[in-house]
Design a protein around this motif. Structure first.
Motif, PDB file in Angstrom:
ATOM      1  N   THR A  56       0.752  -1.139   0.105  1.00 44.60           N
ATOM      2  CA  THR A  56      -0.096  -0.103   0.100  1.00 44.60           C
ATOM      3  C   THR A  56       0.950   1.344  -0.048  1.00 44.60           C
ATOM      4  OG1 THR A  56      -1.547  -1.141   1.098  1.00 44.60           O
ATOM      5  CG2 THR A  56      -1.947   1.188   1.249  1.00 44.60           C
ATOM      6  N   SER A  77      -6.559  -0.380  -2.728  1.00 43.63           N
ATOM      7  CA  SER A  77      -7.147  -1.428  -3.376  1.00 43.63           C
ATOM      8  C   SER A  77      -6.608  -1.736  -5.020  1.00 43.63           C
ATOM      9  CB  SER A  77      -8.863  -1.221  -3.539  1.00 43.63           C
ATOM     10  OG  SER A  77      -9.264  -0.924  -2.360  1.00 43.63           O
ATOM     11  N   TRP A 136       0.939   1.908   5.977  1.00 47.66           N
ATOM     12  CA  TRP A 136       0.095   1.069   6.612  1.00 47.66           C
ATOM     13  C   TRP A 136       0.990  -0.241   7.009  1.00 47.66           C
ATOM     14  CZ3 TRP A 136      -3.497   2.050   9.730  1.00 47.66           C
ATOM     15  CH2 TRP A 136      -4.157   3.116   9.527  1.00 47.66           C
ATOM     16  N   THR A 187       2.149  -3.323   8.477  1.00 47.88           N
ATOM     17  CA  THR A 187       2.173  -3.974   9.711  1.00 47.88           C
ATOM     18  C   THR A 187       3.399  -4.438  10.221  1.00 47.88           C
ATOM     19  OG1 THR A 187      -0.191  -4.486   9.388  1.00 47.88           O
ATOM     20  CG2 THR A 187       0.761  -5.964  10.877  1.00 47.88           C
ATOM     21  N   THR A 197     -10.187  -4.921   0.899  1.00 44.88           N
ATOM     22  CA  THR A 197     -11.640  -4.642   1.537  1.00 44.88           C
ATOM     23  C   THR A 197     -12.838  -5.593   1.149  1.00 44.88           C
ATOM     24  OG1 THR A 197     -12.477  -3.452  -0.185  1.00 44.88           O
ATOM     25  CG2 THR A 197     -10.967  -2.088   1.358  1.00 44.88           C
ATOM     26  N   GLU A 222     -15.312  -5.401  -0.287  1.00 45.54           N
ATOM     27  CA  GLU A 222     -15.717  -4.797  -1.507  1.00 45.54           C
ATOM     28  C   GLU A 222     -14.864  -5.671  -2.412  1.00 45.54           C
ATOM     29  OE1 GLU A 222     -15.287  -2.388   0.777  1.00 45.54           O
ATOM     30  OE2 GLU A 222     -17.485  -2.499   1.201  1.00 45.54           O
TER      31      GLU A 222
HETATM   32  C1  LIG Z   1      -4.520  -1.825  10.625  1.00 43.31           C
HETATM   33  C2  LIG Z   1      -4.088  -2.058   8.900  1.00 43.31           C
HETATM   34  C3  LIG Z   1      -3.093  -2.795   8.632  1.00 43.31           C
HETATM   35  C4  LIG Z   1      -2.585  -2.781   7.243  1.00 43.31           C
HETATM   36  N1  LIG Z   1      -1.388  -3.596   7.001  1.00 43.31           N
HETATM   37  C5  LIG Z   1      -0.774  -3.536   5.731  1.00 43.31           C
HETATM   38  C6  LIG Z   1       0.132  -4.220   5.390  1.00 43.31           C
HETATM   39  O1  LIG Z   1       0.848  -4.899   6.177  1.00 43.31           O
HETATM   40  N2  LIG Z   1       0.663  -3.983   4.191  1.00 43.31           N
HETATM   41  C7  LIG Z   1       0.194  -3.322   3.272  1.00 43.31           C
HETATM   42  O2  LIG Z   1       0.690  -3.211   2.102  1.00 43.31           O
HETATM   43  N3  LIG Z   1      -1.066  -2.680   3.330  1.00 43.31           N
HETATM   44  C8  LIG Z   1      -1.613  -2.560   4.666  1.00 43.31           C
HETATM   45  N4  LIG Z   1      -2.712  -2.051   5.062  1.00 43.31           N
HETATM   46  C9  LIG Z   1      -3.396  -1.334   3.921  1.00 43.31           C
HETATM   47  C10 LIG Z   1      -4.653  -1.932   3.362  1.00 43.31           C
HETATM   48  O3  LIG Z   1      -4.334  -3.109   2.747  1.00 43.31           O
HETATM   49  C11 LIG Z   1      -5.651  -0.968   2.479  1.00 43.31           C
HETATM   50  O4  LIG Z   1      -6.000   0.001   3.603  1.00 43.31           O
HETATM   51  C12 LIG Z   1      -6.517  -1.431   2.002  1.00 43.31           C
HETATM   52  O5  LIG Z   1      -6.254  -2.271   0.807  1.00 43.31           O
HETATM   53  C13 LIG Z   1      -7.562  -0.583   1.263  1.00 43.31           C
HETATM   54  O6  LIG Z   1      -6.816   0.433   0.511  1.00 43.31           O
HETATM   55  P1  LIG Z   1      -7.092   2.031   0.933  1.00 43.31           P
HETATM   56  O7  LIG Z   1      -6.985   2.013   2.258  1.00 43.31           O
HETATM   57  O8  LIG Z   1      -6.205   3.009   0.286  1.00 43.31           O
HETATM   58  O9  LIG Z   1      -8.655   2.253   0.525  1.00 43.31           O
HETATM   59  P2  LIG Z   1      -9.123   2.451  -0.935  1.00 43.31           P
HETATM   60  O10 LIG Z   1      -8.580   1.518  -1.970  1.00 43.31           O
HETATM   61  O11 LIG Z   1      -8.980   3.953  -1.383  1.00 43.31           O
HETATM   62  O12 LIG Z   1     -10.710   2.343  -0.917  1.00 43.31           O
HETATM   63  C14 LIG Z   1     -11.722   3.095  -0.012  1.00 43.31           C
HETATM   64  C15 LIG Z   1     -13.000   2.439  -0.260  1.00 43.31           C
HETATM   65  O13 LIG Z   1     -13.312   2.478  -1.562  1.00 43.31           O
HETATM   66  C16 LIG Z   1     -13.825   1.027  -2.031  1.00 43.31           C
HETATM   67  N5  LIG Z   1     -13.354   0.594  -3.378  1.00 43.31           N
HETATM   68  C17 LIG Z   1     -12.047   0.869  -3.856  1.00 43.31           C
HETATM   69  N6  LIG Z   1     -12.111   0.397  -5.101  1.00 43.31           N
HETATM   70  C18 LIG Z   1     -13.298   0.067  -5.316  1.00 43.31           C
HETATM   71  C19 LIG Z   1     -13.876  -1.024  -6.392  1.00 43.31           C
HETATM   72  N7  LIG Z   1     -13.305  -1.101  -7.448  1.00 43.31           N
HETATM   73  N8  LIG Z   1     -15.159  -1.426  -6.313  1.00 43.31           N
HETATM   74  C20 LIG Z   1     -15.824  -0.971  -5.119  1.00 43.31           C
HETATM   75  N9  LIG Z   1     -15.309  -0.412  -4.076  1.00 43.31           N
HETATM   76  C21 LIG Z   1     -13.959   0.230  -4.049  1.00 43.31           C
HETATM   77  C22 LIG Z   1     -12.831   0.218  -0.906  1.00 43.31           C
HETATM   78  O14 LIG Z   1     -13.644  -0.947  -0.656  1.00 43.31           O
HETATM   79  C23 LIG Z   1     -13.145   1.297   0.202  1.00 43.31           C
HETATM   80  O15 LIG Z   1     -14.463   1.074   0.874  1.00 43.31           O
HETATM   81  C24 LIG Z   1      -3.226  -2.076   6.322  1.00 43.31           C
HETATM   82  C25 LIG Z   1      -4.268  -1.203   6.448  1.00 43.31           C
HETATM   83  C26 LIG Z   1      -4.722  -1.107   8.129  1.00 43.31           C
HETATM   84  C27 LIG Z   1      -5.918  -0.143   8.265  1.00 43.31           C
END
Ligand SMILES: Cc1cc2nc3c(=O)[nH]c(=O)nc-3n(C[C@H](O)[C@H](O)[C@H](O)COP(=O)(O)OP(=O)(O)OC[C@H]3O[C@@H](n4cnc5c(N)ncnc54)[C@H](O)[C@@H]3O)c2cc1C
Length: 381
Positions: A125, A131, A155, A157, A364, A366
């Motif tokens: 990320t 996503s 993010w 971990t 997520t 989704e």
């Molecule tokens: C506590 C924690 C630990 C984590 N650990 C790691 C880690 O170790 N390594 C790492 O790489 N990442 C890590 N992450 C990151 C995590 O994988 C991402 O937060 C997650 O993949 C979502 O990405 P984003 O936060 O950028 O949300 P976004 O991708 O911006 O999504 C925002 C919203 O839009 C929705 N959305 C996006 N695209 C679509 C679509 N095509 N169709 C429908 N809905 C959609 C999503 O479901 C979400 O509801 C961690 C996150 C947290 C909170």
């Protein structure tokens, strides 16, 4: 499908249950307040082999199968879901890319160190890529003898404690998901810096940090798999990681049910325990039923993986189902506790916060539904 454990596996899981109750549970409230794992506990987890669970014995690991490993994660999550994700990330996405795709030389050099408790992290990320993991902009440029990495991951971990970082980067500016490669980067590589810990809503015993790569040079031997295989490696690793998240949710769901059941039998209103009210009983019945449903999906996904069969669809279903279940279980547990459920004096308040992220990370929900639907549309159901 047979989900039974051998006597030895049963004993192993029981040993973890005893350890979790005796050594982790007494520290959970304090770790939640402090926002970091107790360092004495971290040392004990290393000594007890928690960071070697899924590693084959030839690399110094315990060599658990996925089903037993999942039940271990559930036992940890039952007392502290943050400790469960710390152990889970290391044993799956933080090490699996090397285990499954690394060269023999890389495996021999790195896996025994990881199994001793030198933690691993998974860095995909970025500020602009969540996503849509294929849109990452961290670069790896080919130089004499290896690669130079530039970019920022967020993010991450375990990153606060990790020595090893699996990093996805775009090789020589090539576009699309075929332009992405995976690299193993070590903490002492000059140019790697770890940012401050995120101040998270839940899972506070586990840490998340940003990691900046500013001209970090890695040798050619640190490429994991083939050039351009990084996206495939990440997706394959996440499939297994999602089974771990499902078991983390199951452990948390069990903790919610236990706490809600005990409280409902003890709390009296209108002259009798609230457990005698049908409204309360139905909440307990819903959580118990959904726990069984999610467990069956997780056991099936784990068993398919152990049998070497395709399990991506089941892993997505298990993660989706169990994480939604844990959120409902935590919500009901708070409701059954009434006002006390809103107080930090009762653990259900922490369970409620811990459960929320299960629907967000490792893809997520989704995204899980997209994975499942894609398979359905391909006729795999
Ligand atoms: C506590 C924690 C630990 C984590 N650990 C790691 C880690 O170790 N390594 C790492 O790489 N990442 C890590 N992450 C990151 C995590 O994988 C991402 O937060 C997650 O993949 C979502 O990405 P984003 O936060 O950028 O949300 P976004 O991708 O911006 O999504 C925002 C919203 O839009 C929705 N959305 C996006 N695209 C679509 C679509 N095509 N169709 C429908 N809905 C959609 C999503 O479901 C979400 O509801 C961690 C996150 C947290 C909170």
């Amino acid at each position: 499908m047979d989900f039974s454990l051998s006597e030895q596996e049963e004993l192993f899981v029981k040993g973890v249950r005893d350890f979790a109750r005796g050594e982790i549970a007494p520290l959970s409230k304090q770790m939640d307040e402090d926002g970091i794992i107790d360092q004495g506990l971290l040392q004990k987890l290393k000594e007890q082999g928690f960071f070697a669970l899924s590693f084959p014995e030839e690399y110094g690991g315990v060599g658990l199968n996925t089903l037993t490993y999942g039940l271990v994660i559930a036992e940890l999550a039952k007392v502290d879901a943050g400790v469960a994700i710390m152990v889970g990330v290391h044993n799956s996405v933080g090490s699996y890319p090397v285990l499954r795709f690394g060269s023999e030389e890389l495996k021999k050099r790195v896996l025994p160190e990881m199994a001793k408790g030198h933690l691993g992290s998974f860095c995909v990320t970025e500020p602009g890529a969540g996503s849509d993991a294929a849109s990452i902009s961290t670069r790896a440029d080919t130089v004499d003898g290896g690669y130079v990495l530039n970019g920022e991951k967020i993010w991450v971990t375990n990153g606060y404690h990790s020595r090893f970082f699996v990093v996805l980067a775009r090789l020589d500016g090539q576009p699309g998901h075929h332009g992405i490669s995976a690299f193993l980067v070590e903490r002492d590589n000059p140019g790697l810096s770890v940012g401050a810990k995120e101040d998270k809503m839940g899972l506070r015993s586990s840490d998340c940090v940003s990691v900046v790569f500013d001209g970090v040079k890695v040798s050619g031997e640190n490429l994991i798999g083939e050039k351009g295989q990084g996206f495939e490696i990440a997706m394959a690793s996440l499939d297994g990681g999602r089974i771990g998240v499902a078991y983390q949710a199951i452990g948390l769901g069990e903790a919610c049910l236990d706490a809600a059941t005990a409280y409902a039998q003890e709390r009296e209103q209108f002259g009798r325990p609230i457990a005698q009210q049908q409204a309360i009983q139905w909440m307990l019945a819903d959580t118990a039923t959904e726990l069984e449903q999610s467990s069956l999906l997780a056991h099936k996904a784990a068993t398919l993986k152990d049998q070497g069969k395709p399990f991506s669809r089941l892993a997505a279903m298990a993660k989706y189902s169990a994480s939604e279940m844990a959120n409902r279980a935590a919500d009901r547990a708070v409701q059954i506790h009434g006002g006390y459920g809103y107080s930090k004096d009762y653990p259900v308040e922490r369970y409620y916060r811990d459960a929320r992220v299960l629907r967000i990370y490792e893809g997520t929900n989704e995204i899980q539904k997209m994975v499942i639907a894609r398979r359905v549309l391909q006729g795999e159901h």
